[in-house]
Structures are given as C-alpha cells and as structure tokens.
Design a protein around this motif. Structure first.
Motif, PDB file in Angstrom:
ATOM      1  N   ASP A  31       0.878  -1.168   0.000  1.00  0.00           N
ATOM      2  CA  ASP A  31       0.000   0.000   0.000  1.00  0.00           C
ATOM      3  C   ASP A  31       0.918   1.221   0.000  1.00  0.00           C
ATOM      4  OD1 ASP A  31      -1.474   2.193   0.841  1.00  0.00           O
ATOM      5  OD2 ASP A  31      -2.059   1.336   2.765  1.00  0.00           O
ATOM      6  N   THR A  32       1.106   1.822  -1.172  1.00  0.00           N
ATOM      7  CA  THR A  32       2.104   2.895  -1.261  1.00  0.00           C
ATOM      8  C   THR A  32       1.662   4.171  -0.537  1.00  0.00           C
ATOM      9  OG1 THR A  32       1.262   3.679  -3.394  1.00  0.00           O
ATOM     10  CG2 THR A  32       3.025   2.026  -3.453  1.00  0.00           C
ATOM     11  N   GLY A  33       0.357   4.326  -0.332  1.00  0.00           N
ATOM     12  CA  GLY A  33      -0.117   5.493   0.429  1.00  0.00           C
ATOM     13  C   GLY A  33       0.495   5.498   1.822  1.00  0.00           C
ATOM     14  N   TYR A  36       3.802   7.402   1.924  1.00  0.00           N
ATOM     15  CA  TYR A  36       3.623   8.862   2.013  1.00  0.00           C
ATOM     16  C   TYR A  36       3.190   9.246   3.426  1.00  0.00           C
ATOM     17  CZ  TYR A  36       4.208   9.065  -2.995  1.00  0.00           C
ATOM     18  OH  TYR A  36       4.748   8.974  -4.249  1.00  0.00           O
ATOM     19  N   ARG A  37       2.334   8.404   3.990  1.00  0.00           N
ATOM     20  CA  ARG A  37       1.857   8.675   5.344  1.00  0.00           C
ATOM     21  C   ARG A  37       2.988   8.552   6.371  1.00  0.00           C
ATOM     22  NH1 ARG A  37      -3.760   8.458   6.253  1.00  0.00           N
ATOM     23  NH2 ARG A  37      -4.916   8.332   4.302  1.00  0.00           N
ATOM     24  N   ALA A  38       3.918   7.627   6.141  1.00  0.00           N
ATOM     25  CA  ALA A  38       5.032   7.446   7.088  1.00  0.00           C
ATOM     26  C   ALA A  38       5.916   8.698   7.110  1.00  0.00           C
ATOM     27  CB  ALA A  38       5.852   6.211   6.706  1.00  0.00           C
ATOM     28  N   ALA A  96       0.192  14.235   4.490  1.00  0.00           N
ATOM     29  CA  ALA A  96       0.544  13.307   3.398  1.00  0.00           C
ATOM     30  C   ALA A  96       0.049  13.855   2.060  1.00  0.00           C
ATOM     31  CB  ALA A  96      -0.055  11.931   3.665  1.00  0.00           C
ATOM     32  N   SER A  97      -1.160  14.392   2.076  1.00  0.00           N
ATOM     33  CA  SER A  97      -1.742  14.898   0.841  1.00  0.00           C
ATOM     34  C   SER A  97      -0.895  16.061   0.295  1.00  0.00           C
ATOM     35  CB  SER A  97      -3.171  15.338   1.138  1.00  0.00           C
ATOM     36  OG  SER A  97      -3.736  15.913   0.019  1.00  0.00           O
ATOM     37  N   LYS A  98      -0.392  16.909   1.195  1.00  0.00           N
ATOM     38  CA  LYS A  98       0.421  18.057   0.765  1.00  0.00           C
ATOM     39  C   LYS A  98       1.802  17.601   0.253  1.00  0.00           C
ATOM     40  CE  LYS A  98       1.634  22.335   0.290  1.00  0.00           C
ATOM     41  NZ  LYS A  98       1.132  22.998  -0.895  1.00  0.00           N
ATOM     42  N   VAL A 105       9.895  14.329  -2.561  1.00  0.00           N
ATOM     43  CA  VAL A 105       9.273  13.215  -1.824  1.00  0.00           C
ATOM     44  C   VAL A 105       8.962  12.067  -2.784  1.00  0.00           C
ATOM     45  CG1 VAL A 105       7.231  12.516  -0.492  1.00  0.00           C
ATOM     46  CG2 VAL A 105       8.331  14.714  -0.026  1.00  0.00           C
ATOM     47  N   ARG A 106       8.423  12.397  -3.949  1.00  0.00           N
ATOM     48  CA  ARG A 106       8.069  11.351  -4.919  1.00  0.00           C
ATOM     49  C   ARG A 106       9.325  10.634  -5.413  1.00  0.00           C
ATOM     50  NH1 ARG A 106       2.692  11.767  -5.251  1.00  0.00           N
ATOM     51  NH2 ARG A 106       2.722   9.782  -6.313  1.00  0.00           N
ATOM     52  N   ASP A 107      10.397  11.402  -5.670  1.00  0.00           N
ATOM     53  CA  ASP A 107      11.650  10.784  -6.124  1.00  0.00           C
ATOM     54  C   ASP A 107      12.202   9.862  -5.044  1.00  0.00           C
ATOM     55  OD1 ASP A 107      11.463  12.130  -8.445  1.00  0.00           O
ATOM     56  OD2 ASP A 107      13.006  13.624  -8.006  1.00  0.00           O
ATOM     57  N   GLY A 126      -1.938   2.515  -5.285  1.00  0.00           N
ATOM     58  CA  GLY A 126      -1.618   3.918  -5.021  1.00  0.00           C
ATOM     59  C   GLY A 126      -2.368   4.825  -5.967  1.00  0.00           C
ATOM     60  N   ARG A 127      -1.663   5.867  -6.448  1.00  0.00           N
ATOM     61  CA  ARG A 127      -2.286   6.819  -7.368  1.00  0.00           C
ATOM     62  C   ARG A 127      -1.588   6.807  -8.731  1.00  0.00           C
ATOM     63  NH1 ARG A 127      -4.290   7.055  -2.987  1.00  0.00           N
ATOM     64  NH2 ARG A 127      -5.470   8.751  -2.015  1.00  0.00           N
ATOM     65  N   ASP A 128      -0.277   6.477  -8.701  1.00  0.00           N
ATOM     66  CA  ASP A 128       0.538   6.605  -9.917  1.00  0.00           C
ATOM     67  C   ASP A 128       1.296   5.309 -10.215  1.00  0.00           C
ATOM     68  OD1 ASP A 128       2.144   6.667  -7.666  1.00  0.00           O
ATOM     69  OD2 ASP A 128       3.610   8.037  -8.545  1.00  0.00           O
ATOM     70  N   ILE A 129       0.785   4.191  -9.763  1.00  0.00           N
ATOM     71  CA  ILE A 129       1.538   2.934  -9.928  1.00  0.00           C
ATOM     72  C   ILE A 129       1.559   2.525 -11.408  1.00  0.00           C
ATOM     73  CG2 ILE A 129       1.854   0.557  -9.105  1.00  0.00           C
ATOM     74  CD1 ILE A 129       2.049   2.821  -6.945  1.00  0.00           C
ATOM     75  N   LYS A 176     -12.288  17.396  -2.162  1.00  0.00           N
ATOM     76  CA  LYS A 176     -11.076  18.229  -2.079  1.00  0.00           C
ATOM     77  C   LYS A 176      -9.836  17.372  -2.352  1.00  0.00           C
ATOM     78  CE  LYS A 176      -8.811  21.488   1.088  1.00  0.00           C
ATOM     79  NZ  LYS A 176      -7.679  20.787   1.668  1.00  0.00           N
ATOM     80  N   ARG A 177      -9.809  16.183  -1.727  1.00  0.00           N
ATOM     81  CA  ARG A 177      -8.657  15.291  -1.940  1.00  0.00           C
ATOM     82  C   ARG A 177      -8.572  14.825  -3.393  1.00  0.00           C
ATOM     83  NH1 ARG A 177      -6.071  10.726   1.135  1.00  0.00           N
ATOM     84  NH2 ARG A 177      -7.986  10.064   2.124  1.00  0.00           N
ATOM     85  N   ASP A 178      -9.727  14.528  -3.988  1.00  0.00           N
ATOM     86  CA  ASP A 178      -9.762  14.133  -5.410  1.00  0.00           C
ATOM     87  C   ASP A 178      -9.136  15.240  -6.256  1.00  0.00           C
ATOM     88  OD1 ASP A 178     -11.077  11.825  -4.818  1.00  0.00           O
ATOM     89  OD2 ASP A 178     -12.988  12.377  -5.738  1.00  0.00           O
ATOM     90  N   HIS A 183      -4.992  17.122  -9.686  1.00  0.00           N
ATOM     91  CA  HIS A 183      -4.480  18.362 -10.269  1.00  0.00           C
ATOM     92  C   HIS A 183      -3.027  18.674  -9.939  1.00  0.00           C
ATOM     93  CE1 HIS A 183      -8.685  18.978 -11.118  1.00  0.00           C
ATOM     94  NE2 HIS A 183      -8.314  19.896 -11.972  1.00  0.00           N
ATOM     95  N   ARG A 184      -2.355  17.808  -9.164  1.00  0.00           N
ATOM     96  CA  ARG A 184      -0.957  18.165  -8.869  1.00  0.00           C
ATOM     97  C   ARG A 184      -0.123  17.975 -10.139  1.00  0.00           C
ATOM     98  NH1 ARG A 184      -0.739  13.212  -5.253  1.00  0.00           N
ATOM     99  NH2 ARG A 184      -0.231  11.600  -6.758  1.00  0.00           N
ATOM    100  N   LYS A 185       1.001  18.750 -10.187  1.00  0.00           N
ATOM    101  CA  LYS A 185       1.805  18.769 -11.421  1.00  0.00           C
ATOM    102  C   LYS A 185       2.512  17.433 -11.639  1.00  0.00           C
ATOM    103  CE  LYS A 185       2.886  23.644 -11.861  1.00  0.00           C
ATOM    104  NZ  LYS A 185       3.187  24.247 -10.552  1.00  0.00           N
TER     105      LYS A 185
HETATM  106  O1   DC Z   1      -4.106   6.134  -0.297  1.00  0.00           O
HETATM  107  P1   DC Z   1      -3.813   7.028   0.931  1.00  0.00           P
HETATM  108  O2   DC Z   1      -4.979   7.893   1.332  1.00  0.00           O
HETATM  109  O3   DC Z   1      -3.269   6.255   2.074  1.00  0.00           O
HETATM  110  O4   DC Z   1      -2.640   8.013   0.429  1.00  0.00           O
HETATM  111  C1   DC Z   1      -2.103   9.009   1.264  1.00  0.00           C
HETATM  112  C2   DC Z   1      -1.692  10.210   0.414  1.00  0.00           C
HETATM  113  O5   DC Z   1      -0.593   9.867  -0.435  1.00  0.00           O
HETATM  114  C3   DC Z   1      -2.793  10.752  -0.496  1.00  0.00           C
HETATM  115  O6   DC Z   1      -2.886  12.149  -0.332  1.00  0.00           O
HETATM  116  C4   DC Z   1      -2.342  10.452  -1.895  1.00  0.00           C
HETATM  117  C5   DC Z   1      -0.865  10.189  -1.784  1.00  0.00           C
HETATM  118  N1   DC Z   1      -0.396   9.104  -2.624  1.00  0.00           N
HETATM  119  C6   DC Z   1       0.216   9.424  -3.804  1.00  0.00           C
HETATM  120  O7   DC Z   1       0.308  10.601  -4.132  1.00  0.00           O
HETATM  121  N2   DC Z   1       0.728   8.447  -4.594  1.00  0.00           N
HETATM  122  C7   DC Z   1       0.611   7.160  -4.249  1.00  0.00           C
HETATM  123  N3   DC Z   1       1.137   6.209  -5.044  1.00  0.00           N
HETATM  124  C8   DC Z   1      -0.030   6.797  -3.040  1.00  0.00           C
HETATM  125  C9   DC Z   1      -0.545   7.814  -2.258  1.00  0.00           C
END
Ligand code: DC
Length: 223
Positions: A31-33, A36-38, A96-98, A105-107, A126-129, A176-178, A183-185
């Motif tokens: 769970d890659t989220g 980010y949360r860690a 985490a969202s910010k 952070v992504r790198d 995740g979001r970008d797998i 808001k989270r959606d 919309h992030r770059k």
């Molecule tokens: O899925 P989650 O709610 O646990 O994710 C936490 C935050 O991390 C959420 O704001 C989106 C971000 N995230 C991301 O940008 N890319 C991922 N692969 C996983 C999560």
C-alpha cells in the motif's frame, strides 16, 4: 515477476481489495499510500514546516524507511519503528496529501517502490503505480466509485466506530482530496491508458475482489 498495479481515488477501497487479492494469489501487497503517510508522520512528530518543500526535502535525510514482510501484511518501519494506526490520523492524512505533491518526496519513494517489485510478485496500490512507478506492470486496474458512494462508505465506517460524523463534511473533504490528487503537477492521479476501469459504486467488497481477480486471470492467461 508479475506486477499488478492498482490505482484509484481515496475511499475506492483499493487498498482493502489489493490486500485480499494479493493474499488469494500468494503475491506480496504494498500500500504505497502508507509510505507517504510514514513520511508525513515523521514531519508531524518533528515539527517540520510541511508547507515548505525545502524543509521537507532536508528532513528526508533523517528518514530511513523500510518495508518488511509481516505475517499478515507488510510492516512499514520508520527509523526502525513499526507504524500502524498512527498513519491514519487526520493530521497525518492532511500532511501526506500536501507532501505527495513534492518532487523530492516522490523521487525519494520511487526507487523504494520499484525495488519492491523487482524480486517478487506484487500487488501495489496507489495513485501513480500504473502511470509512473510500474509503467510496465502486466496488469493495471483503476478502481473508482462516485464521490457520494465513497463518502457514504466513510460515513458508515466512522459511525461504526461509535462517532457521529457529518456526511456533507466527509463528501467535501473527499472531493477536495480528489481535486488535489488529480491536479498536482507531478504524477497526478490518472487512469493509465492501458488500465482496466472498475467502477465499484454498485459492488460490494466481494464483488470487487472477484472482478479484479477475473481481470488478473484473464490477463495472465494470455501470456
Ligand atoms: O491512499 P492514501 O490515502 O493512504 O494516500 C495518502 C496520500 O498519499 C494521499 O494524499 C495520496 C498520496 N499518494 C500518492 O500521491 N501516490 C501514491 N502512489 C499513493 C498515495
């Protein structure tokens, strides 16, 4: 090695589905989220100004993040401390969202995620797998549901915990989270062109799991 990439918005149930699917297939789930949360948890505890990417980037040097195999699920270790429920707090969710919008952070997390898929069969969510982390994944699935259905699920989950949530507030925060995720770059939440869409607005958990397993079976039988 077989990689299954599962992406989707918050509240789509993708992590729960991914965990069950991985168990059924004997694959490892990540769970890659939670990664980010860690990092968000570390920032929260060390009073770093999370609105400053420079400060966040600096503090990444102090972070040693590991994923280890647990009996039931993966353990996330931050500087050797196992993190579980701490990762779900409201503050951690907000931070985490910010920070997920920061390139540094992504790198930082990219290599960790990729190396995880090199030596074992994985279901990674995740979001970008499917778009960035594992663009060559054999199976890509995008799980979603309407914001209203996702808000209702969250509402019922919180009510079940004995609290009295406000449905409209939850719906607003999901929307808001959606918006922020899509919309992030860098690496926005987006369905990969070759990802199969699963809209589970009218499905329960079992039906979603069966649907995802069918997609994986069909795809892996072809090779
Ligand atoms: O899925 P989650 O709610 O646990 O994710 C936490 C935050 O991390 C959420 O704001 C989106 C971000 N995230 C991301 O940008 N890319 C991922 N692969 C996983 C999560």
């Amino acid at each position: 090695m077989i990689s299954v990439a599962i992406d989707g918005p918050a509240g789509s149930g993708k992590s729960t589905v991914s965990k069950i699917v991985a168990q059924k297939l004997g694959f490892v789930h990540l769970d890659t989220g939670a990664l980010y949360r860690a990092i968000a948890y570390f920032i929260d505890k060390s009073d770093v100004d999370f609105s400053s990417e420079i400060d966040v980037k600096k503090c990444l040097k102090e972070i040693d993040l590991k994923v280890e195999k647990g009996a039931k699920e993966q353990k996330i270790l931050l500087n050797d401390k196992i993190l579980t429920t701490e990762l779900r707090s409201l503050n951690v969710t907000k931070i985490a969202s910010k920070i997920a919008s920061y390139k540094s952070v992504r790198d930082y997390l990219l290599e960790l995620q990729r190396s995880f898929a090199k030596t074992q069969n994985v279901v990674m969510d995740g979001r970008d797998i499917g778009t960035v982390v594992l663009p060559d994944a054999l199976v890509k699935i995008f799980i979603t549901a309407s914001p209203e259905v996702r808000a209702k699920r969250r509402f019922e989950q919180i009510s079940g915990d004995g609290e009295k949530p406000d449905y409209e507030e939850i719906l607003t925060s999901i929307k808001k989270r959606d918006y922020e995720d899509t919309h992030r770059k860098i690496a926005p939440l987006k369905r990969a062109d070759d990802a199969i869409l699963v809209d589970n607005s009218d499905m329960d958990l079992n039906q979603t799991v069966e649907n995802v397993l069918d997609i994986i079976k069909e795809r892996t039988e072809k090779i």
